[in-house]
Enzyme design. Sequence first.
Site, mmCIF file in Angstrom:
data_model
loop_
_atom_site.group_PDB
_atom_site.id
_atom_site.type_symbol
_atom_site.label_atom_id
_atom_site.label_comp_id
_atom_site.label_asym_id
_atom_site.label_seq_id
_atom_site.Cartn_x
_atom_site.Cartn_y
_atom_site.Cartn_z
ATOM 1 N N ASN A 69 19.267 4.863 4.687
ATOM 2 C CA ASN A 69 19.661 3.597 5.303
ATOM 3 C C ASN A 69 20.160 2.614 4.255
ATOM 4 O OD1 ASN A 69 19.825 1.202 6.838
ATOM 5 N ND2 ASN A 69 18.217 1.884 8.211
ATOM 6 N N ASP B 244 14.704 -0.349 5.414
ATOM 7 C CA ASP B 244 16.098 -0.611 5.746
ATOM 8 C C ASP B 244 16.793 -1.198 4.515
ATOM 9 O OD1 ASP B 244 18.502 -1.179 7.091
ATOM 10 O OD2 ASP B 244 17.470 -1.699 8.938
#
EC number: 3.1.1.17
Length: 576
Positions: A439, A492
Amino acid sequence: MNYLFRLTLLSTLLVCNATLFAQDKQTLPEDSKYHDGVPKGEIIGPIKWESKIFPGTVRDYWLYVPEQYNKEKPACLFIAQDGLNRAKGWHIPEILDNLIHKNEVPVQIGIFISPGVVPAANSNAQARFNRSFEYDALGDRYARFLIEEIIPEVKKSYNISDDPNDRAIAGASSGAICAFTAAWERPDQFRRVLSTIGTYVGLRGGDAYPVLIRKHEPKPLRVFLSDGRNDLNLYGGEWFVANQAMLSALEFSGYEVEHRWGDGGHNSKHAVQIMPDAMRWLWKNYPEPIQAGTTENRRTDLLIPNENWEAVSSGHRFTEGPVANDMGELFFTDIPNGSIHKISADGTVSTFAENSPGVNGLMFGPDGKLYACQNGNKQIVRYTMSGEMEAVCKGVESNDLVVLHDGSGYFTDPNNKKVWRFSPDGKTSVVDTGIERPNGVIVSPDQTLLTVSDTAGRFTYSFQIQPDGKLAHKQAYGHLHLPDSTGNSGADGMTVDTEGRLYVTTRQGLQVLDQPGRVHLIIDKPQDGWLSNVVFGGKNFDTLYVTCGDKVFKRRVKATGVQPWKAPVKPPKPRL
C-alpha cells in the site's frame, strides 16, 4: 503421637483457625456501614437485558439511585462489573450513601451489571458463559455495549451526565481489566477506573497493556489499582507482577494513578478494607477535569503539550494522498469524487483538479509537478501548478507512489501484489511481488532504503535500492501493533522525518518507528474512520497532516519532515 506433640499441633491449628476467622471477619471501615441519619439510596432490579452486540446473551443489571438524585440535574455515573453481588461485596451502596451525604463524592447513579450468558439449548446442554469473552478481551466491543445499549436504556428514566469526567467504571479480576479496557478504548466516555486484583495477564491479550500504555499517546484517565502478593500465579501469568507492571507503565506515561498493595490472594478482602478511600481518591477534586499524561520521559518525545489534532478540511467522501509543496501548502485527494484539493498557507481550501477518476496517492517531483495515482484510468499522471495534466505511466494499477530526487520513483499495486519502479521517462518495471497487500511506499531520508506497508499484515517491508533502481535484501522489518479485533494492521500511507523515523498510518493509530523498525510511539487517530495517510507540511515542515475518513487534520510536533524528491539527507545513527 506423644501428648506434647498433640498439644502443640492442637494449639497450632487453633491459632490458624483463629487467624482465618479473623480474616473472614475483618472490621469494616466506618464508611462501609449503614449509619442512622444518612439517606439511603434505592436498589432497583434485577432488570433483564438481551444484547445485540453480544448476540444471544441475556443478563441482569441493577441500579443504585441515591436519595439526593435530582432529575433536573445530570448525575454522575458509577458502573461496576459482575452485578449486584460484586457491588454488595464491596459495600458500594453503603459507601455511596455515606460519601454522597458527606459531599466527598458527587451524586451518582450506579449500574451494577452482570456478564452475559447464552442460555443452554436444552436440559442436557451447557450454557455459554460470556464473562471471559466480554471482560478479558481487548478492543472496544464491551465499551460499545455499555455506550450503545445499557447507558441509553438507563437514561430513558434517569438524567445521567454525558461528560466523561463524570463517569467511573470499576471491576475485580476480569471485571477490572474490563473496566480499564472500556476507559482505554473510550476516554470520551469514561475517565475514572477502579481496578482490584486486575487480570492483566495472557488470557485474551491483556498482558500487552503495560507495553501499549508506554507507547500510546497518553489518555485522560485516572486509575486506582489494588492487588495482593498472594494473588494467582497461573498459566496466563502472575497477577501481582502484572499489576505492578501496569503501575510502572502508567507512572512512566504520566498518568494520574494510585495503588494499594496487600498480602492477600484472589479475593475481595483487601478491596473491602480500602474501598471507601479508593472511592474518595477516584473522585478527588471533582469537578476538576482529569488531565492526560505526558511523553516527556520517553526516548521518542514528539508530542507538544496542548497541541492536538485540528480539522482543516471536511465534507469530503474519503480523503487520501496528502503531500506538501516547498511552501508547506497541502494537497490531498478525495477518491470517490475524483478530485484533488489544496490547503493554502492561510488555511483556505480550494479544488486544484477535478475529473481525475480514482485519484489516490500524490507526490511532488523534482520538476515541480504534482504526480498522482489516477487508478480509475489505470495511469500515473502529473500536473503543472496551473492544473495542466499529462500521463506519465499508462496501463498500470497504482495506489501510492514516491518520487526521488532524480525523477525516478516507485508505486504500489495492491490488487496484483506488486511494487513497480518507473523511470523519469515513464518506463515501468516490476521490482517486487508477494507482499499480501502493498500500500504505502516511502524512501529513507538518504534515499537508499525503500519501505512498503502491508495493509493485510503486521510488518512494513524494507528494501535496499540498488544503483540501477532494482530492489534487494527484502525484509519484513518494521513491527506494528495490531488491534485485538483483527489480524491485520491496516497499514497504509507513510512519511519520514530528519531523524529517520517512520510514521505509519494504521488501525491502531499513527505508529512511529525508529530506524531499526521498532514502534516507540502510537499517536491517537483524530476521529473514527480509516486513517489513510500522513505527511509533514506547514511553513517549517513540523506539522503532521493526516487524512482520516471524510476529513483532513493537522498537528504540530517536535520533528521535521523530509521531502523525498529533494537531495538525500543522511539521518543520524540510531540507538541500537
